[in-house]
Design an enzyme around this catalytic site. Structure first.
Site, PDB file in Angstrom:
ATOM      1  N   ASN A   1       0.822  -1.208   0.000  1.00 23.13           N
ATOM      2  CA  ASN A   1       0.000   0.000   0.000  1.00 23.13           C
ATOM      3  C   ASN A   1       0.856   1.258   0.000  1.00 23.13           C
ATOM      4  O   ASN A   1       2.047   1.226   0.290  1.00 23.13           O
ATOM      5  CB  ASN A   1      -0.886  -0.008   1.265  1.00 23.13           C
TER       6      ASN A   1
ATOM      7  N   ASP B   1      -2.571   2.959   5.863  1.00 22.23           N
ATOM      8  CA  ASP B   1      -3.095   2.803   4.511  1.00 22.23           C
ATOM      9  C   ASP B   1      -2.272   3.696   3.580  1.00 22.23           C
ATOM     10  O   ASP B   1      -1.056   3.639   3.572  1.00 22.23           O
ATOM     11  CB  ASP B   1      -4.586   3.148   4.494  1.00 22.23           C
TER      12      ASP B   1
END
Length: 294
Positions: A147, A195
Site C-alpha cells: 500500500n 493505509d
C-alpha cells in the site's frame, strides 16, 4: 487544531487513491469495491462518476488528458472524456487471488504500484515499477497488502506500507529505480492499520490510518508531530491540491464497519478536505513507460 470538512458524503464502500488534476482543478479517486472512478471539481463542487470494468485500485494522471488506471489484473488507459478503459498490460497472471492496489507516479514520471491478496490473508502482494519499455518490474515482495507508495522530496527515499503488518518501510532509491537499505520507518501500534500516504514539502509523511479515525504526520526521522482526527473510522489516503498545494483531500471507507457503526458514522465513505499548515508536493504525472502504448 485541524478540522476536516466533508465535501462529498457519497458513502464510498472503499474510497481510495485521491489524485489532484492541476489542469481541471479537480480530485479524482476510486471506490474499489463498487468499481467506480469519481471526480470532484473544487471550484464548482461538481461531481462525476464513471463505472469501471473491475475493481480500480488507483488512477494516476498522465502528461495528456488521460489516466493510468490499475484495475484488478492489469493497467489500463482511462479517458474521462469518453469514459473508456483500454487495456495496456496484464499484471500478475500467475497470482490469481491478487488484485492491484495503491499507486503513484514519481518525479521522473515512472509509475509505481502495489498488489495484494484480495482475501487480505496471504503474503502474495508486491511492489512494482513500470520501466521505460513498459515492463512491469518487481521491486519488493511478500506483502498481504502492499500500500501507499510515496517518495521524499529529493526522490531518494521510497515509503511503502505493509498494511496488515502495521508497518511503513523506507527504502533508498537510486537513479534506476532500484531499492536498497529497506528499513522500518514507522510501526503503528494498537488496532489501526496504515493505509495510503502523502509527503509534504518539508519531507514529512502523512499516513492515513484505517480503523484509526485519523491521519498522522511524521517527521523524516519517523517521529510523530501532528494528528488530524476524523468523524469516521476508516481513513484511506490523502492528496495535496489547490493552487498553493495546501488543500488536502482525503478519502474514507465504510468497508469493515459493523451495521451499528455504519449507522453511527454517518460520514463514513465521504470525501473530506482540510487546510494544511505546509504545502504538499506537486502531483506527479506518468510520462514514462506505458503512456504512449496502444
Amino acid at each position: 487544531m485541524i478540522t476536516p470538512e466533508c465535501i462529498w458524503p457519497l458513502g464510498a464502500e472503499l474510497g481510495e487513491g485521491p489524485v489532484w488534476s492541476k489542469t481541471e482543478k479537480a480530485v479524482y479517486f476510486v471506490d474499489i469495491k463498487r468499481k467506480q472512478v469519481h471526480r470532484y471539481i473544487a471550484a464548482t463542487h461538481e461531481t462525476m462518476t464513471w463505472p469501471a470494468p473491475s475493481e480500480p485500485g488507483f488512477v494516476i494522471p498522465t502528461s495528456g488528458e488521460t489516466f493510468i488506471c490499475g484495475l484488478r489484473k492489469g493497467l489500463y488507459r482511462f479517458d474521462p472524456r469518453a469514459g473508456t478503459f483500454d487495456k495496456l498490460v496484464e499484471v500478475e497472471r500467475e497470482r490469481t487471488g491478487n488484485r492491484l492496489n495503491d499507486g503513484f507516479s514519481d518525479p521522473q514520471g515512472y509509475l509505481w504500484f502495489g498488489t495484494m491478496d484480495d482475501e487480505e490473508q496471504a503474503p502474495t502482494g508486491a511492489v512494482y515499477r513500470v520501466s521505460d519499455a513498459g515492463a512491469i518490474e518487481r521491486r519488493d515482495d511478500g506483502y498481504d497488502i502492499a500500500n501507499g507508495p510515496a517518495m521524499s522530496p529529493d526522490a531518494r527515499t521510497l515509503y511503502h506500507t505493509d498494511t496488515r503488518g502495521q508497518t511503513i518501510y523506507a527504502s533508498d532509491v537510486d537513479g534506476h529505480g532500484m531499492l536498497s537499505n529497506k528499513r522500518v520507518f514507522v510501526k503503528v501500534q494498537g488496532s489501526a492499520y496504515p493505509d495510503g500516504m502523502a509527503v509534504d514539502a518539508q519531507g514529512c509523511v502523512w499516513i492515513a490510518l484505517y480503523n484509526g479515525g485519523c491521519i498522522e504526520r511524521y517527521s523524516p526521522d519517523g517521529k510523530q508531530i501532528d494528528t488530524v482526527a476524523f468523524p469516521c473510522s476508516n481513513i484511506t489516503k490523502l492528496v495535496f491540491g489547490g493552487d498553493d498545494l495546501r488543500t488536502a483531500y482525503v478519502t474514507t471507507a465504510m468497508k469493515g464497519l459493523s451495521a451499528d457503526k455504519r449507522e453511527r458514522e454517518t460520514l463514513a465513505g465521504a470525501l473530506f478536505t482540510f487546510r494544511s499548515p505546509v504545502p504538499g508536493l506537486p502531483q506527479n504525472v506518468v510520462t514514462r513507460g506505458l503512456v504512449h502504448a496502444g
